[in-house]
Design an enzyme around this catalytic site. Structure first.
Site, PDB file in Angstrom:
ATOM      1  N   HIS A  12       0.835  -1.218   0.000  1.00  0.00           N
ATOM      2  CA  HIS A  12       0.000   0.000   0.000  1.00  0.00           C
ATOM      3  C   HIS A  12       0.866   1.262   0.000  1.00  0.00           C
ATOM      4  O   HIS A  12       0.580   2.232   0.696  1.00  0.00           O
ATOM      5  CB  HIS A  12      -1.000  -0.018   1.161  1.00  0.00           C
ATOM      6  CG  HIS A  12      -0.417  -0.076   2.548  1.00  0.00           C
ATOM      7  ND1 HIS A  12      -1.045  -0.753   3.578  1.00  0.00           N
ATOM      8  CD2 HIS A  12       0.710   0.449   3.096  1.00  0.00           C
ATOM      9  CE1 HIS A  12      -0.340  -0.621   4.686  1.00  0.00           C
ATOM     10  NE2 HIS A  12       0.710   0.116   4.414  1.00  0.00           N
ATOM     11  N   HIS A  59      -1.296   4.994   9.840  1.00  0.00           N
ATOM     12  CA  HIS A  59       0.013   5.639   9.913  1.00  0.00           C
ATOM     13  C   HIS A  59      -0.101   6.951  10.689  1.00  0.00           C
ATOM     14  O   HIS A  59       0.180   8.028  10.177  1.00  0.00           O
ATOM     15  CB  HIS A  59       0.565   5.880   8.511  1.00  0.00           C
ATOM     16  CG  HIS A  59       0.709   4.638   7.686  1.00  0.00           C
ATOM     17  ND1 HIS A  59      -0.367   4.041   7.054  1.00  0.00           N
ATOM     18  CD2 HIS A  59       1.799   3.861   7.400  1.00  0.00           C
ATOM     19  CE1 HIS A  59       0.050   2.957   6.406  1.00  0.00           C
ATOM     20  NE2 HIS A  59       1.362   2.835   6.598  1.00  0.00           N
ATOM     21  N   HIS A 193      11.006  -3.381   3.328  1.00  0.00           N
ATOM     22  CA  HIS A 193      11.450  -1.990   3.246  1.00  0.00           C
ATOM     23  C   HIS A 193      11.816  -1.472   4.633  1.00  0.00           C
ATOM     24  O   HIS A 193      11.292  -1.929   5.647  1.00  0.00           O
ATOM     25  CB  HIS A 193      10.409  -1.084   2.585  1.00  0.00           C
ATOM     26  CG  HIS A 193       9.088  -0.945   3.293  1.00  0.00           C
ATOM     27  ND1 HIS A 193       8.249  -1.999   3.572  1.00  0.00           N
ATOM     28  CD2 HIS A 193       8.441   0.169   3.742  1.00  0.00           C
ATOM     29  CE1 HIS A 193       7.150  -1.560   4.148  1.00  0.00           C
ATOM     30  NE2 HIS A 193       7.236  -0.250   4.283  1.00  0.00           N
ATOM     31  N   GLU A 240       4.970  -5.329   8.397  1.00  0.00           N
ATOM     32  CA  GLU A 240       3.620  -5.154   7.861  1.00  0.00           C
ATOM     33  C   GLU A 240       3.090  -6.421   7.200  1.00  0.00           C
ATOM     34  O   GLU A 240       1.874  -6.617   7.097  1.00  0.00           O
ATOM     35  CB  GLU A 240       3.598  -4.004   6.850  1.00  0.00           C
ATOM     36  CG  GLU A 240       3.762  -2.627   7.461  1.00  0.00           C
ATOM     37  CD  GLU A 240       3.723  -1.521   6.422  1.00  0.00           C
ATOM     38  OE1 GLU A 240       3.664  -0.350   6.831  1.00  0.00           O
ATOM     39  OE2 GLU A 240       3.750  -1.814   5.212  1.00  0.00           O
TER      40      GLU A 240
END
Length: 280
Positions: A12, A59, A193, A240
């Site tokens: 996402h 977030h 990441h 995630e």
């Protein structure tokens, strides 16, 4: 009765929302990324899901350090795009399905999952970017959505095993809902990441593709990957990917892969995407 007919996994990355909103989906950089979703967009037009249970992480838009729910389910009627610092995305409001959401919340709590129930919140790129990737530009999203937010931002995040078990419990909840509904469950976030520190920019394609292989497997070994392996192999934000296990756990042990896509780079991460259906 309601039924979960498919599971979708997807990154996402917020930059994809920017590319979509600015009409850059087919330029040299973004074209190979968005091309991997062309199949899914056509497939979704045929599938026409009534409800998407969309697993994502907030977030610091709806939640912050004052309250950090491990698992939160949205039971409201409507959710507006969040302002993440540069104004809300100009995408449609997300329309909820309160009847099914409340049913799932009750079922999960009675199934001994301590869910936080949210009746009002804004939703950020973690939820709106996957909708754009699967449905493109819309005046209104073609499905209702039940947001399911997972804490993977602040220590301690839930284990992969707990996420898989939550997916199994969600499947039981959906199957006990009396209305005839075509339900999909999406797991979003990742892939490898890291956004800060000495390893900022880390991408691990070999591990990412092994993870996708494990999602396709008939066993549940993927649920037992420890937190430290995600951290070591995929960077601080790679955790995630445990959210994909909620989707995978909801599909049962045997699945059929309908579509798979992986691409590097996108911003400072990798793009992963998979479409699975229960193989009963």
């Amino acid at each position: 009765m309601a039924r979960i007919t498919a599971g979708v996994g997807s990154s996402h990355v917020p930059l994809l929302g920017v590319a979509h909103d600015q009409g850059k989906e087919r330029d040299d950089y973004f074209g190979p990324i968005f091309a991997g979703y062309d199949w899914t967009r056509e497939w979704e037009k045929q599938e026409k899901p009534d409800v998407v249970i969309l697993v994502y992480n907030d977030h610091a838009s709806a939640f912050d350090m004052r309250f950090i729910p491990t698992f939160a389910i949205g039971c409201g009627e409507r959710y507006k795009p969040a302002d993440e610092g540069w104004g809300p995305r100009k995408v449609p409001d997300v329309i909820g399905h309160p009847d099914l959401a409340w049913h799932i919340a009750q079922s999960l709590i009675l199934d001994e999952f301590d869910m936080t129930i949210i009746n009002e919140m804004d939703v950020d790129h973690g939820l709106t970017v996957p909708l754009s990737m699967m449905f493109g530009a819309c005046e209104a999203w073609p499905t209702t959505v039940i947001p399911l937010a997972v804490n993977v931002v602040t220590y301690p995040p839930p284990s992969g095993n707990r996420c898989w078990a939550l997916g199994e419990a969600i499947a039981r909840a959906v199957e006990s809902f009396p209305e005839d509904l075509n339900v999909q469950i999406w797991g979003t976030g990742g892939m490898s990441h890291q956004l800060q520190g000495a390893r900022a920019g880390l991408i691990n394609p070999e591990w990412d593709n092994r993870f996708l292989d494990l999602l396709e497997a008939e066993d549940d070994a993927v649920r037992h990957i420890p937190h430290i392996e995600y951290l070591r192999e995929t960077g601080s934000e790679g955790i995630e990917m445990v959210m994909w296990l909620i989707m995978r756990g909801a599909l049962g042990h045997k699945v059929k892969t309908l579509h798979r896509h992986y691409h590097v780079p996108c911003s400072n991460t990798a793009i992963g995407h998979i479409v699975l259906e229960p193989n009963t």
